[in-house]
Design a protein around this motif. Sequence first.
Motif, PDB file in Angstrom:
ATOM      1  N   GLN A  26       0.830  -1.198   0.000  1.00  0.00           N
ATOM      2  CA  GLN A  26       0.000   0.000   0.000  1.00  0.00           C
ATOM      3  C   GLN A  26       0.871   1.256   0.000  1.00  0.00           C
ATOM      4  N   LEU A  27       1.938   1.239   0.793  1.00  0.00           N
ATOM      5  CA  LEU A  27       2.854   2.379   0.810  1.00  0.00           C
ATOM      6  C   LEU A  27       3.580   2.526  -0.518  1.00  0.00           C
ATOM      7  N   MET A  28       3.934   1.403  -1.132  1.00  0.00           N
ATOM      8  CA  MET A  28       4.589   1.467  -2.443  1.00  0.00           C
ATOM      9  C   MET A  28       3.662   2.085  -3.487  1.00  0.00           C
ATOM     10  N   GLN A  29       2.359   1.748  -3.414  1.00  0.00           N
ATOM     11  CA  GLN A  29       1.399   2.330  -4.344  1.00  0.00           C
ATOM     12  C   GLN A  29       1.274   3.830  -4.140  1.00  0.00           C
ATOM     13  N   GLN A  30       1.465   4.296  -2.915  1.00  0.00           N
ATOM     14  CA  GLN A  30       1.351   5.715  -2.616  1.00  0.00           C
ATOM     15  C   GLN A  30       2.596   6.501  -3.001  1.00  0.00           C
ATOM     16  N   GLY A  31       3.638   5.818  -3.479  1.00  0.00           N
ATOM     17  CA  GLY A  31       4.800   6.515  -3.971  1.00  0.00           C
ATOM     18  C   GLY A  31       6.015   6.468  -3.069  1.00  0.00           C
ATOM     19  N   TYR A  32       5.937   5.765  -1.937  1.00  0.00           N
ATOM     20  CA  TYR A  32       7.111   5.643  -1.072  1.00  0.00           C
ATOM     21  C   TYR A  32       8.153   4.735  -1.736  1.00  0.00           C
ATOM     22  N   SER A  33       9.409   4.979  -1.428  1.00  0.00           N
ATOM     23  CA  SER A  33      10.457   4.082  -1.892  1.00  0.00           C
ATOM     24  C   SER A  33      10.408   2.784  -1.091  1.00  0.00           C
ATOM     25  N   SER A  34      11.067   1.747  -1.611  1.00  0.00           N
ATOM     26  CA  SER A  34      11.047   0.456  -0.931  1.00  0.00           C
ATOM     27  C   SER A  34      11.709   0.546   0.443  1.00  0.00           C
ATOM     28  N   ARG A  35      12.823   1.236   0.532  1.00  0.00           N
ATOM     29  CA  ARG A  35      13.520   1.355   1.818  1.00  0.00           C
ATOM     30  C   ARG A  35      12.648   2.105   2.831  1.00  0.00           C
ATOM     31  N   GLU A  36      11.991   3.162   2.366  1.00  0.00           N
ATOM     32  CA  GLU A  36      11.141   3.951   3.257  1.00  0.00           C
ATOM     33  C   GLU A  36       9.964   3.122   3.743  1.00  0.00           C
ATOM     34  N   ALA A  37       9.325   2.358   2.824  1.00  0.00           N
ATOM     35  CA  ALA A  37       8.181   1.523   3.199  1.00  0.00           C
ATOM     36  C   ALA A  37       8.598   0.441   4.184  1.00  0.00           C
ATOM     37  N   CYS A  38       9.771  -0.158   3.981  1.00  0.00           N
ATOM     38  CA  CYS A  38      10.251  -1.187   4.912  1.00  0.00           C
ATOM     39  C   CYS A  38      10.480  -0.607   6.302  1.00  0.00           C
ATOM     40  N   ARG A  39      11.020   0.597   6.359  1.00  0.00           N
ATOM     41  CA  ARG A  39      11.265   1.211   7.655  1.00  0.00           C
ATOM     42  C   ARG A  39       9.966   1.499   8.397  1.00  0.00           C
ATOM     43  N   ILE A  40       8.940   1.978   7.680  1.00  0.00           N
ATOM     44  CA  ILE A  40       7.675   2.312   8.325  1.00  0.00           C
ATOM     45  C   ILE A  40       6.967   1.062   8.823  1.00  0.00           C
TER      46      ILE A  40
END
Length: 406
Positions: A26-40
């Motif tokens: 869901q975060l990836m669909q919203q435009g976050y990078s993979s590293r950022e989504a993994c951290r969240i």
Amino acid sequence: MDFEIRKDRRPQGRKKLTRERAAYFQLMQQGYSSREACRIVGIDVRTGKKWRNGRHAHKGREKAAPPIYQEAPPSSGPSRYLGEADRIHIADRLREKATVRAIAAELGRSPSTISREIRRNRHPVGGQYRPHAAQARADARRPRPKPGKIGQNPDLRDFIQRHLDIRWSPEQICQALRAQFPDRPETHVAHETIYQALYVQGRGELRRELAKALRTGRTRRKPHRQAACRQPRFATPMIMISERPAEAEDRAVPGHWEGDLIIGQDGNSAIGTLVERATRYVLLLHLPQGRTAEHVRDALVETVQTLPAHLVRSLTWDQGAEMAAHGAFTVATDIPVYFCDPASPWQRGSNENTNGLLRQYFPKGTDLSVHTREHLAAVAAELNGRPRKTLGWETPAERLHKLLAA
């Protein structure tokens, strides 16, 4: 996200991270990078990479696995939709501080299309426009059918069902929703949304038996706009203008008339108008009692019987309800009535032009029943004595007199 992010980041063995995986994508669909989504979400970067790209088999350790993340298929819609190349161009030009209107001109689009695209698909937090994430969001929104607004909101569904049970109409329910919840736009629906939730098969948003609580009591919609399902307008079948003789079309032979009504104040009074196509000669029908089909039929029969038989060959009218008795008129006078196509006033051009001239004598919004038969005859005589350019500056009365003399 409807779960709490893990505070304990220690490895959890082979526990299935189903909810974390859904949040990650869901975060990836919203435009976050993979590293950022993994951290969240609280997962290792390598885990996100495996979810996204799959993994290769290792001897004696683990089997190969396909990627979980499926790229959205390329859009196959018509060219009116923005494509990935268009979105890349928008992102590049936005970085160069180009205006929306300049970008729209370069892409051959409307400025509102570009501004709407940026507003819908930019990053929800930072506001940056990322073209590949925007393309993925647009493709995800496109598939049909979509879940309905009523089915996604249990409170809204219960509110509508309660008021349908007490015989409220869908329009009344919509107004009540806006009045009671002005600050909750997610509860504001149009009455058509409620009708579709009741009638469209397969949605299941509202109980089917609630349709019986509507005013009509129907459990299925009754279509009115399908040509095959329309009821005949008149009891006697209409003869359309396409079947009118060619001699009437080219105005070579006199005796073909066009007819209509001019309507008075509040639609309560009317005057009938007849115009001969070849000579533009005008006759006015006196309708002091009203404009029902019977009144118009009697006035027409009385008027055409004053004319020589060879000067009354046909009558062309629009599909107004005042001609419902056209069959009885044809039986009484042996004159066929031809009907124009819907919304085609140019098929009675001479009559429409004459009605415009008559409005100088009978203005709109006035009571037309006050005019006597003698006054109508005087107005018709005045029009018939006026020279016409289309007649070579002869008057309609002179042209008709020549025909009668011949």
